[in-house]
Design a protein around this motif. Sequence first.
Motif, PDB file in Angstrom:
ATOM      1  N   ALA A 126      64.613  18.153 104.078  1.00 34.03           N
ATOM      2  CA  ALA A 126      64.488  19.238 102.844  1.00 34.03           C
ATOM      3  C   ALA A 126      64.444  20.631 103.539  1.00 34.03           C
ATOM      4  CB  ALA A 126      63.134  18.923 102.198  1.00 34.03           C
ATOM      5  N   ILE A 127      64.005  21.057 104.621  1.00 32.56           N
ATOM      6  CA  ILE A 127      63.776  22.259 104.970  1.00 32.56           C
ATOM      7  C   ILE A 127      65.513  22.763 105.515  1.00 32.56           C
ATOM      8  CG2 ILE A 127      63.353  23.844 107.075  1.00 32.56           C
ATOM      9  CD1 ILE A 127      60.493  22.127 106.772  1.00 32.56           C
ATOM     10  N   SER A 128      66.026  21.586 106.224  1.00 31.94           N
ATOM     11  CA  SER A 128      67.312  21.893 106.795  1.00 31.94           C
ATOM     12  C   SER A 128      68.254  22.073 105.306  1.00 31.94           C
ATOM     13  CB  SER A 128      67.880  20.583 107.460  1.00 31.94           C
ATOM     14  OG  SER A 128      67.050  20.666 108.510  1.00 31.94           O
ATOM     15  N   TYR A 145      51.792   1.295 101.342  1.00 32.91           N
ATOM     16  CA  TYR A 145      51.356   2.403 101.017  1.00 32.91           C
ATOM     17  C   TYR A 145      52.655   3.314 101.268  1.00 32.91           C
ATOM     18  CZ  TYR A 145      49.771   7.405 100.740  1.00 32.91           C
ATOM     19  OH  TYR A 145      49.621   8.594 100.400  1.00 32.91           O
ATOM     20  N   PHE A 146      53.099   3.462 102.491  1.00 30.27           N
ATOM     21  CA  PHE A 146      54.227   4.563 102.788  1.00 30.27           C
ATOM     22  C   PHE A 146      55.557   4.264 102.102  1.00 30.27           C
ATOM     23  CE2 PHE A 146      51.509   5.390 106.818  1.00 30.27           C
ATOM     24  CZ  PHE A 146      51.255   6.673 106.387  1.00 30.27           C
ATOM     25  N   GLU A 147      55.835   2.970 102.014  1.00 33.44           N
ATOM     26  CA  GLU A 147      57.050   2.639 101.355  1.00 33.44           C
ATOM     27  C   GLU A 147      57.150   3.616  99.763  1.00 33.44           C
ATOM     28  OE1 GLU A 147      57.741  -1.393 100.831  1.00 33.44           O
ATOM     29  OE2 GLU A 147      57.730  -1.817 102.929  1.00 33.44           O
ATOM     30  N   THR A 148      55.929   3.280  99.004  1.00 31.29           N
ATOM     31  CA  THR A 148      55.642   3.834  97.842  1.00 31.29           C
ATOM     32  C   THR A 148      55.670   5.581  97.929  1.00 31.29           C
ATOM     33  OG1 THR A 148      54.431   2.098  97.066  1.00 31.29           O
ATOM     34  CG2 THR A 148      54.247   4.058  95.821  1.00 31.29           C
ATOM     35  N   TYR A 149      55.154   5.779  98.881  1.00 35.47           N
ATOM     36  CA  TYR A 149      55.220   7.336  99.173  1.00 35.47           C
ATOM     37  C   TYR A 149      56.441   7.940  99.684  1.00 35.47           C
ATOM     38  CZ  TYR A 149      53.042  11.603 100.835  1.00 35.47           C
ATOM     39  OH  TYR A 149      52.669  12.936 100.960  1.00 35.47           O
ATOM     40  N   PHE A 150      57.360   7.069 100.494  1.00 33.39           N
ATOM     41  CA  PHE A 150      58.652   7.866 100.827  1.00 33.39           C
ATOM     42  C   PHE A 150      59.651   7.721  99.588  1.00 33.39           C
ATOM     43  CE2 PHE A 150      57.738   5.271 104.945  1.00 33.39           C
ATOM     44  CZ  PHE A 150      57.220   6.322 105.559  1.00 33.39           C
ATOM     45  N   ARG A 152      54.110   5.508 112.587  1.00 39.65           N
ATOM     46  CA  ARG A 152      55.710   5.246 111.739  1.00 39.65           C
ATOM     47  C   ARG A 152      55.520   6.124 110.578  1.00 39.65           C
ATOM     48  NH1 ARG A 152      54.567   0.274 114.076  1.00 39.65           N
ATOM     49  NH2 ARG A 152      53.748  -0.441 111.816  1.00 39.65           N
ATOM     50  N   GLY A 153      54.353   5.836 109.729  1.00 38.87           N
ATOM     51  CA  GLY A 153      54.643   6.401 108.474  1.00 38.87           C
ATOM     52  C   GLY A 153      54.675   7.865 108.378  1.00 38.87           C
ATOM     53  N   THR A 154      53.924   8.677 109.395  1.00 40.29           N
ATOM     54  CA  THR A 154      53.660  10.040 109.113  1.00 40.29           C
ATOM     55  C   THR A 154      55.066  10.713 109.899  1.00 40.29           C
ATOM     56  OG1 THR A 154      52.431  10.043 111.364  1.00 40.29           O
ATOM     57  CG2 THR A 154      51.141  10.144 109.199  1.00 40.29           C
ATOM     58  N   ALA A 155      55.440   9.977 111.019  1.00 42.70           N
ATOM     59  CA  ALA A 155      56.890  10.387 111.404  1.00 42.70           C
ATOM     60  C   ALA A 155      57.887  10.424 110.446  1.00 42.70           C
ATOM     61  CB  ALA A 155      57.094   9.473 112.582  1.00 42.70           C
ATOM     62  N   GLN A 156      58.065   9.296 109.531  1.00 45.91           N
ATOM     63  CA  GLN A 156      59.113   9.412 108.243  1.00 45.91           C
ATOM     64  C   GLN A 156      58.876  10.424 107.335  1.00 45.91           C
ATOM     65  OE1 GLN A 156      60.708   5.723 106.932  1.00 45.91           O
ATOM     66  NE2 GLN A 156      59.443   4.548 108.872  1.00 45.91           N
ATOM     67  N   ILE A 157      57.666  10.779 107.133  1.00 48.33           N
ATOM     68  CA  ILE A 157      57.385  11.961 106.173  1.00 48.33           C
ATOM     69  C   ILE A 157      57.806  12.985 106.781  1.00 48.33           C
ATOM     70  CG2 ILE A 157      55.323  13.505 105.100  1.00 48.33           C
ATOM     71  CD1 ILE A 157      53.684  10.686 105.245  1.00 48.33           C
ATOM     72  N   VAL A 158      57.430  13.435 108.084  1.00 47.62           N
ATOM     73  CA  VAL A 158      57.953  14.718 108.666  1.00 47.62           C
ATOM     74  C   VAL A 158      59.291  14.806 108.809  1.00 47.62           C
ATOM     75  CG1 VAL A 158      58.032  15.895 110.991  1.00 47.62           C
ATOM     76  CG2 VAL A 158      55.749  14.940 110.201  1.00 47.62           C
ATOM     77  N   GLN A 180      60.484  21.646 114.123  1.00 44.26           N
ATOM     78  CA  GLN A 180      59.321  22.331 114.243  1.00 44.26           C
ATOM     79  C   GLN A 180      58.552  22.726 112.970  1.00 44.26           C
ATOM     80  OE1 GLN A 180      60.861  25.319 116.602  1.00 44.26           O
ATOM     81  NE2 GLN A 180      60.470  24.605 118.597  1.00 44.26           N
ATOM     82  N   LEU A 181      59.032  23.279 112.072  1.00 47.04           N
ATOM     83  CA  LEU A 181      58.631  23.806 110.884  1.00 47.04           C
ATOM     84  C   LEU A 181      57.878  22.387 110.101  1.00 47.04           C
ATOM     85  CD1 LEU A 181      57.686  25.947 108.990  1.00 47.04           C
ATOM     86  CD2 LEU A 181      59.856  26.008 107.828  1.00 47.04           C
ATOM     87  N   ALA A 182      58.717  21.411 110.042  1.00 47.66           N
ATOM     88  CA  ALA A 182      58.177  20.276 109.355  1.00 47.66           C
ATOM     89  C   ALA A 182      56.944  19.519 109.891  1.00 47.66           C
ATOM     90  CB  ALA A 182      59.130  19.375 109.367  1.00 47.66           C
ATOM     91  N   LEU A 183      56.724  19.605 111.095  1.00 49.45           N
ATOM     92  CA  LEU A 183      55.714  19.209 111.830  1.00 49.45           C
ATOM     93  C   LEU A 183      54.514  20.107 111.859  1.00 49.45           C
ATOM     94  CD1 LEU A 183      54.191  17.011 113.648  1.00 49.45           C
ATOM     95  CD2 LEU A 183      55.295  18.211 115.736  1.00 49.45           C
ATOM     96  N   ARG A 184      54.900  21.406 111.719  1.00 45.14           N
ATOM     97  CA  ARG A 184      53.465  22.526 111.644  1.00 45.14           C
ATOM     98  C   ARG A 184      53.236  22.303 110.208  1.00 45.14           C
ATOM     99  NH1 ARG A 184      55.815  28.094 113.063  1.00 45.14           N
ATOM    100  NH2 ARG A 184      55.876  26.992 115.035  1.00 45.14           N
ATOM    101  N   LEU A 185      54.189  22.399 109.259  1.00 47.86           N
ATOM    102  CA  LEU A 185      53.707  22.138 107.711  1.00 47.86           C
ATOM    103  C   LEU A 185      52.685  20.899 107.379  1.00 47.86           C
ATOM    104  CD1 LEU A 185      56.707  23.532 105.875  1.00 47.86           C
ATOM    105  CD2 LEU A 185      54.489  24.691 105.955  1.00 47.86           C
ATOM    106  N   TYR A 186      53.290  19.803 107.970  1.00 48.63           N
ATOM    107  CA  TYR A 186      52.563  18.488 107.714  1.00 48.63           C
ATOM    108  C   TYR A 186      51.278  18.520 108.328  1.00 48.63           C
ATOM    109  CZ  TYR A 186      51.484  13.576 107.077  1.00 48.63           C
ATOM    110  OH  TYR A 186      50.875  12.416 106.592  1.00 48.63           O
ATOM    111  N   ALA A 187      51.009  19.137 109.862  1.00 49.58           N
ATOM    112  CA  ALA A 187      49.686  19.356 110.022  1.00 49.58           C
ATOM    113  C   ALA A 187      48.677  20.226 109.550  1.00 49.58           C
ATOM    114  CB  ALA A 187      49.947  19.823 111.761  1.00 49.58           C
TER     115      ALA A 187
END
Length: 197
Positions: A140-142, A63-68, A128-134, A158-165
């Motif tokens: 993208a933010i950078s 699932y994560f491979e497709t999502y990435f 692992r999957g959610t870490a790669q999403i973040v 920090q912002l990437a983690l905050r937005l994902y949460a």
Amino acid sequence: MTTTDSNQTRQRIFGAAQSIIARKGFSAVGLNEVLNAAGVPKGSFYHYFASKDAFGTALLEHYFETYFADMDRIFQDPATSAHDALMRYWQLWISNQTCQVECGKCLAVKLGAEVADLSEPMRLALRRGTAQIVERLEAAISRGVEEGTVTIVATPAQLALRLYALWLGASVMTKITRTPDSFEEALQQTQHLLGNQ
């Protein structure tokens, strides 16, 4: 059976399972239901997976491979600013989580709370999957900061983690309330955190 046949069968099992598990959750789904939907003989499951736990872990990794790949298509589009790509990503998140038909809802949202306490291998696959999403959100933010299309106070990480949460929480609240209010709030907060263009 050739390796190609085996891989194709695994793909059929993953496709059937993702649809069913996105509706019912992992624990409520029996292996026979998945195998019937995939058109795979019941006795052959253990030829492809050592256990239901191993199957769940492999399903999440698939699932994560497709999502990435989907994220990369959005964020690496040279014709789209990072800000617009980020907002497109969140709009697609809303569409995915609110569709009324089979549409491949997010397994991280669906299974995160359910399996994290039940299966350590599946929890680690989710981690692992959610870490790669973040990480992709951070990149993208950078890029947006470099372009000048995103203005932030926190670091990109920090912002990437905050937005994902924020969006995970909005997804759970949307399931509970069955209204789009949490997504509307998350979208407003996201626009504010990325800096209004």
